[in-house]
Design a protein around this motif. Structure first.
Motif, PDB file in Angstrom:
ATOM      1  N   THR A  20       7.881 -20.059  -9.275  1.00  0.00           N
ATOM      2  CA  THR A  20       7.587 -18.629  -9.446  1.00  0.00           C
ATOM      3  C   THR A  20       8.856 -17.825  -9.756  1.00  0.00           C
ATOM      4  OG1 THR A  20       7.839 -18.244  -7.063  1.00  0.00           O
ATOM      5  CG2 THR A  20       5.615 -18.717  -7.880  1.00  0.00           C
ATOM      6  N   GLU A  21      10.015 -18.345  -9.331  1.00  0.00           N
ATOM      7  CA  GLU A  21      11.285 -17.658  -9.595  1.00  0.00           C
ATOM      8  C   GLU A  21      12.420 -18.670  -9.537  1.00  0.00           C
ATOM      9  OE1 GLU A  21      13.429 -13.461  -8.362  1.00  0.00           O
ATOM     10  OE2 GLU A  21      12.662 -14.705  -6.726  1.00  0.00           O
ATOM     11  N   ILE A  22      13.407 -18.489 -10.408  1.00  0.00           N
ATOM     12  CA  ILE A  22      14.573 -19.376 -10.419  1.00  0.00           C
ATOM     13  C   ILE A  22      15.838 -18.549 -10.625  1.00  0.00           C
ATOM     14  CG2 ILE A  22      14.312 -19.860 -12.916  1.00  0.00           C
ATOM     15  CD1 ILE A  22      15.398 -22.732 -12.241  1.00  0.00           C
ATOM     16  N   ALA A  23      16.884 -18.911  -9.883  1.00  0.00           N
ATOM     17  CA  ALA A  23      18.200 -18.281 -10.063  1.00  0.00           C
ATOM     18  C   ALA A  23      19.242 -19.382 -10.119  1.00  0.00           C
ATOM     19  CB  ALA A  23      18.500 -17.323  -8.913  1.00  0.00           C
ATOM     20  N   ILE A  24      20.091 -19.339 -11.145  1.00  0.00           N
ATOM     21  CA  ILE A  24      21.167 -20.326 -11.306  1.00  0.00           C
ATOM     22  C   ILE A  24      22.469 -19.575 -11.558  1.00  0.00           C
ATOM     23  CG2 ILE A  24      22.024 -22.309 -12.624  1.00  0.00           C
ATOM     24  CD1 ILE A  24      19.123 -22.816 -13.536  1.00  0.00           C
ATOM     25  N   TYR A  25      23.476 -19.881 -10.739  1.00  0.00           N
ATOM     26  CA  TYR A  25      24.818 -19.315 -10.937  1.00  0.00           C
ATOM     27  C   TYR A  25      25.761 -20.452 -11.341  1.00  0.00           C
ATOM     28  CZ  TYR A  25      23.172 -15.084  -8.599  1.00  0.00           C
ATOM     29  OH  TYR A  25      22.481 -13.945  -8.262  1.00  0.00           O
ATOM     30  N   HIS A  30      35.748 -21.254  -8.331  1.00  0.00           N
ATOM     31  CA  HIS A  30      36.498 -20.057  -7.930  1.00  0.00           C
ATOM     32  C   HIS A  30      35.665 -18.794  -8.096  1.00  0.00           C
ATOM     33  CE1 HIS A  30      39.860 -22.811  -7.978  1.00  0.00           C
ATOM     34  NE2 HIS A  30      39.440 -23.194  -9.173  1.00  0.00           N
ATOM     35  N   GLU A  31      34.902 -18.727  -9.209  1.00  0.00           N
ATOM     36  CA  GLU A  31      34.074 -17.547  -9.451  1.00  0.00           C
ATOM     37  C   GLU A  31      32.862 -17.914 -10.304  1.00  0.00           C
ATOM     38  OE1 GLU A  31      36.580 -14.766 -11.421  1.00  0.00           O
ATOM     39  OE2 GLU A  31      36.940 -16.056 -13.153  1.00  0.00           O
ATOM     40  N   VAL A  32      31.863 -17.035 -10.264  1.00  0.00           N
ATOM     41  CA  VAL A  32      30.663 -17.222 -11.086  1.00  0.00           C
ATOM     42  C   VAL A  32      30.992 -16.817 -12.523  1.00  0.00           C
ATOM     43  CG1 VAL A  32      28.305 -16.414 -11.504  1.00  0.00           C
ATOM     44  CG2 VAL A  32      29.083 -16.842  -9.159  1.00  0.00           C
ATOM     45  N   ILE A  33      30.732 -17.724 -13.477  1.00  0.00           N
ATOM     46  CA  ILE A  33      31.089 -17.432 -14.875  1.00  0.00           C
ATOM     47  C   ILE A  33      29.853 -17.242 -15.765  1.00  0.00           C
ATOM     48  CG2 ILE A  33      33.330 -18.596 -14.735  1.00  0.00           C
ATOM     49  CD1 ILE A  33      32.002 -20.982 -16.205  1.00  0.00           C
ATOM     50  N   ASP A  34      28.661 -17.544 -15.232  1.00  0.00           N
ATOM     51  CA  ASP A  34      27.425 -17.321 -15.993  1.00  0.00           C
ATOM     52  C   ASP A  34      26.266 -17.326 -14.995  1.00  0.00           C
ATOM     53  OD1 ASP A  34      25.661 -16.943 -18.058  1.00  0.00           O
ATOM     54  OD2 ASP A  34      25.863 -18.956 -18.919  1.00  0.00           O
ATOM     55  N   GLN A  35      25.160 -16.725 -15.366  1.00  0.00           N
ATOM     56  CA  GLN A  35      24.009 -16.720 -14.472  1.00  0.00           C
ATOM     57  C   GLN A  35      22.703 -16.623 -15.250  1.00  0.00           C
ATOM     58  OE1 GLN A  35      25.036 -13.072 -12.263  1.00  0.00           O
ATOM     59  NE2 GLN A  35      23.169 -12.152 -13.083  1.00  0.00           N
ATOM     60  N   PHE A  36      21.649 -17.148 -14.628  1.00  0.00           N
ATOM     61  CA  PHE A  36      20.308 -17.041 -15.194  1.00  0.00           C
ATOM     62  C   PHE A  36      19.343 -16.778 -14.042  1.00  0.00           C
ATOM     63  CE2 PHE A  36      16.234 -19.206 -16.223  1.00  0.00           C
ATOM     64  CZ  PHE A  36      15.807 -18.296 -17.191  1.00  0.00           C
ATOM     65  N   ILE A  37      18.634 -15.663 -14.101  1.00  0.00           N
ATOM     66  CA  ILE A  37      17.676 -15.281 -13.056  1.00  0.00           C
ATOM     67  C   ILE A  37      16.387 -14.856 -13.748  1.00  0.00           C
ATOM     68  CG2 ILE A  37      17.197 -13.722 -11.113  1.00  0.00           C
ATOM     69  CD1 ILE A  37      20.337 -13.337 -10.985  1.00  0.00           C
ATOM     70  N   SER A  38      15.270 -15.436 -13.327  1.00  0.00           N
ATOM     71  CA  SER A  38      14.004 -15.082 -13.991  1.00  0.00           C
ATOM     72  C   SER A  38      12.814 -15.385 -13.086  1.00  0.00           C
ATOM     73  CB  SER A  38      13.858 -15.859 -15.295  1.00  0.00           C
ATOM     74  OG  SER A  38      12.636 -15.546 -15.938  1.00  0.00           O
ATOM     75  N   LEU A  39      11.820 -14.496 -13.142  1.00  0.00           N
ATOM     76  CA  LEU A  39      10.509 -14.838 -12.613  1.00  0.00           C
ATOM     77  C   LEU A  39       9.890 -15.838 -13.588  1.00  0.00           C
ATOM     78  CD1 LEU A  39       9.214 -11.293 -11.606  1.00  0.00           C
ATOM     79  CD2 LEU A  39       9.809 -13.142 -10.031  1.00  0.00           C
ATOM     80  N   ASP A 142      18.301  -9.730  -0.327  1.00  0.00           N
ATOM     81  CA  ASP A 142      17.100 -10.315  -0.951  1.00  0.00           C
ATOM     82  C   ASP A 142      16.797 -11.715  -0.431  1.00  0.00           C
ATOM     83  OD1 ASP A 142      16.582  -8.113  -2.529  1.00  0.00           O
ATOM     84  OD2 ASP A 142      17.829  -8.833  -4.182  1.00  0.00           O
ATOM     85  N   ARG A 143      16.751 -11.829   0.906  1.00  0.00           N
ATOM     86  CA  ARG A 143      16.429 -13.120   1.530  1.00  0.00           C
ATOM     87  C   ARG A 143      15.044 -13.573   1.069  1.00  0.00           C
ATOM     88  NH1 ARG A 143      16.603 -17.517   2.768  1.00  0.00           N
ATOM     89  NH2 ARG A 143      16.540 -18.498   4.799  1.00  0.00           N
ATOM     90  N   HIS A 144      14.900 -14.877   0.826  1.00  0.00           N
ATOM     91  CA  HIS A 144      13.678 -15.518   0.333  1.00  0.00           C
ATOM     92  C   HIS A 144      13.330 -15.117  -1.095  1.00  0.00           C
ATOM     93  CE1 HIS A 144      12.982 -17.489   4.103  1.00  0.00           C
ATOM     94  NE2 HIS A 144      12.919 -16.337   4.760  1.00  0.00           N
ATOM     95  N   ARG A 145      14.312 -14.534  -1.789  1.00  0.00           N
ATOM     96  CA  ARG A 145      14.200 -14.370  -3.241  1.00  0.00           C
ATOM     97  C   ARG A 145      15.274 -15.260  -3.862  1.00  0.00           C
ATOM     98  NH1 ARG A 145      11.151 -10.133  -5.457  1.00  0.00           N
ATOM     99  NH2 ARG A 145      11.667 -11.204  -7.410  1.00  0.00           N
ATOM    100  N   ALA A 146      14.987 -15.803  -5.033  1.00  0.00           N
ATOM    101  CA  ALA A 146      15.884 -16.805  -5.629  1.00  0.00           C
ATOM    102  C   ALA A 146      17.308 -16.293  -5.812  1.00  0.00           C
ATOM    103  CB  ALA A 146      15.305 -17.281  -6.957  1.00  0.00           C
ATOM    104  N   SER A 147      17.468 -15.065  -6.339  1.00  0.00           N
ATOM    105  CA  SER A 147      18.819 -14.568  -6.625  1.00  0.00           C
ATOM    106  C   SER A 147      19.625 -14.369  -5.341  1.00  0.00           C
ATOM    107  CB  SER A 147      18.751 -13.254  -7.408  1.00  0.00           C
ATOM    108  OG  SER A 147      18.036 -12.277  -6.667  1.00  0.00           O
ATOM    109  N   GLY A 148      18.990 -13.802  -4.297  1.00  0.00           N
ATOM    110  CA  GLY A 148      19.694 -13.566  -3.038  1.00  0.00           C
ATOM    111  C   GLY A 148      20.084 -14.856  -2.355  1.00  0.00           C
ATOM    112  N   ASP A 149      19.150 -15.803  -2.285  1.00  0.00           N
ATOM    113  CA  ASP A 149      19.441 -17.085  -1.630  1.00  0.00           C
ATOM    114  C   ASP A 149      20.465 -17.902  -2.415  1.00  0.00           C
ATOM    115  OD1 ASP A 149      17.667 -16.338   0.271  1.00  0.00           O
ATOM    116  OD2 ASP A 149      16.173 -17.904  -0.106  1.00  0.00           O
ATOM    117  N   ALA A 150      20.384 -17.860  -3.753  1.00  0.00           N
ATOM    118  CA  ALA A 150      21.351 -18.608  -4.572  1.00  0.00           C
ATOM    119  C   ALA A 150      22.757 -18.024  -4.411  1.00  0.00           C
ATOM    120  CB  ALA A 150      20.937 -18.595  -6.042  1.00  0.00           C
ATOM    121  N   MET A 151      22.865 -16.689  -4.351  1.00  0.00           N
ATOM    122  CA  MET A 151      24.184 -16.075  -4.174  1.00  0.00           C
ATOM    123  C   MET A 151      24.750 -16.368  -2.775  1.00  0.00           C
ATOM    124  SD  MET A 151      26.825 -14.630  -5.204  1.00  0.00           S
ATOM    125  CE  MET A 151      26.373 -14.262  -6.896  1.00  0.00           C
TER     126      MET A 151
END
Length: 453
Positions: A20-25, A30-39, A142-151
């Motif tokens: 239902t939702e995916i977040a990839i960092y 050292h740091e996040v250089i790209d991201q993909f977040i989508s329902l 944003d606990r239990h949401r993909a972006s919050g948990d992934a971060m």
């Protein structure tokens, strides 16, 4: 390179769940250089308990892209990456199932932050993501949401990388690159490094660390290795396959990490530093006249030292400085060989202990004042200095005179609670070298703040 992800699903029977939702960092260590977040439209209903948990409902997903529409972007952002997740077996299984439905074999090396946390942060009450990050003082939204948990997983993984003194995570990354057949040139290796303070690791083509060093300017120092003409420099130039690094911001933490990690990993070209590099020490002994004499001698583990040095000249330089600052006697401290009064007495900077003009009891008070100032005995303090970014600080913890380790924290966050500080601290060995490194650094450098508790 790491792809740190979190997936929310519809729930349901094993291998029948839909995303239902995916977040990839995309994280370079050292740091996040790209991201993909989508329902994602799972094309099936969401279980009621999942709706309550995540807040994602069927109506929200009607216009969301289906998995086959985001699959290409997932392949692109995870290319040449190790997949990292909190309970990777779940997220990786779900991803592979979705790709299998499209006829694509999605295979990646993986790391699990649950397993890494159990190994590197033992003794926690729970290793669920929410409870673990709360115990470690890691902020999460944003606990239990993909972006919050992934971060939150990114921040946890960054802490785990720092706690991994044996560098198992780092070596697994290098070995993954070796399998892909990468063979960068020396110039490329140097260009990828930052001009900042930290510790660096030089690896051979097996992934083994062959040299560990620290510098206030990592790029400049590694370039010196690659352009040097010494026998050791030429050997490193022939064998190097990759250079990894860890920024510390604080030079004190870089010194402490370098000392410990050389002893743990024993790189072949750090042979001289595997044992203590402090071969000389300062001792206090009472002479025949009852005066406390400060003496530099070859380090002797059976005797109680005040501090130690890498060379006898370094020790003498400090002893001259101490003698002048505390109005002590050069003759008593073995710095001026004479049968008469010392040179300091001639210029009225020595009160005449060398000629018996000052009572031992009075003279010794100043020596004891210096000795007390140099010791951490029973001290509880946190040395606060700059961090890796402008909104971060570093902390070195000393409890009951024992060096416990270091950590990094956001400004105005965590440091007021010593118990949280102890949870996030990267535990380090307390030994003669670490004590001397801290003593020497505080003696010669200004830090932002020292908090005693």
């Amino acid at each position: 390179m790491y792809a740190i992800l979190d997936i929310e699903t519809t729930g349901g029977q094993f291998n029948e769940e839909g995303i239902t939702e995916i977040a990839i960092y995309k994280f370079d260590g050292h740091e996040v250089i790209d991201q993909f977040i989508s329902l994602v439209n799972p094309e099936k209903p969401i279980q009621p308990f999942v709706v309550k948990l995540t807040g994602i409902n069927n109506a929200m997903l009607r216009s969301a892209p289906k998995f086959h529409e985001v699959a290409k972007r997932i392949v692109e952002i995870t290319k040449d990456c190790i997949l990292v997740a909190h309970n990777t077996s779940f997220d990786y299984r779900i991803l592979r199932t979705e790709f299998n439905r499209l006829g694509y074999d999605f295979v990646k090396p993986t790391l699990c932050t649950v397993e890494l946390s159990q190994k590197l942060i033992p003794g926690q009450v729970s290793y669920s993501l929410g409870k673990l990050v709360r115990a470690l003082g890691i902020p999460v939204t944003d606990r239990h949401r993909a972006s919050g948990d992934a971060m939150a997983t990114v921040k946890l993984f960054k802490m785990l990388l720092a706690k991994d003194t044996e560098k198992e995570i780092l070596i697994s990354l290098i070995k993954a690159e070796i399998k892909r057949g990468l063979s960068p040139k020396l110039l490329d290796l140097v260009e990828s490094l930052p001009s900042r303070t930290g510790i660096y690791y030089i690896h051979n083509e097996k992934g083994d660390m062959i040299y560990i060093g620290k510098s206030k300017n990592i790029k400049k120092r590694v370039n010196q290795h690659f352009t040097g003409t010494s026998r050791k420099a030429k050997k490193i130039q022939l064998e190097v396959f990759a250079v990894t690094y860890e920024e510390t911001g604080s030079e004190l933490i870089a010194l402490l990490k370098e000392s410990e990690e050389i002893k743990i990993n024993k790189p072949i070209y750090n042979r001289a530093q595997r044992k203590s590099i402090f071969q000389y020490a300062l001792y206090v002994e009472k002479d025949t006249q009852g005066y406390l004499a400060l003496q530099i001698q070859k380090a002797d583990g059976r005797k109680k030292e005040i501090t130690s040095f890498t060379s006898i000249q370094e020790g003498k330089n400090l002893l001259f400085k101490i003698t002048a600052e505390y109005h002590l006697c050069q003759k008593i401290n073995g710095l001026y060989d004479t049968k008469n009064g010392c040179f300091q007495h001639k210029i009225k900077e020595c009160n005449g202990a060398c000629l018996g003009k000052e009572l031992p009891e009075i003279y010794n008070q100043r020596v004891e004042e210096f000795v007390h100032k140099m010791k951490f005995q029973n001290e509880n303090m946190v040395v606060i200095d700059r961090g890796r970014t402008v909104d971060e600080r570093s902390a070195v913890l000393i409890e009951n005179g024992i060096y416990k380790g270091y950590c990094f924290f956001d400004l105005n966050y965590q440091i007021n609670n010593v118990e949280i500080l102890k949870n996030i601290i990267i535990t380090m060995q307390n030994n003669r070298d670490t004590r001397t490194i801290i003593q020497c650094y505080l003696r010669s450098n200004k830090v932002m703040k020292i908090v005693k508790f």
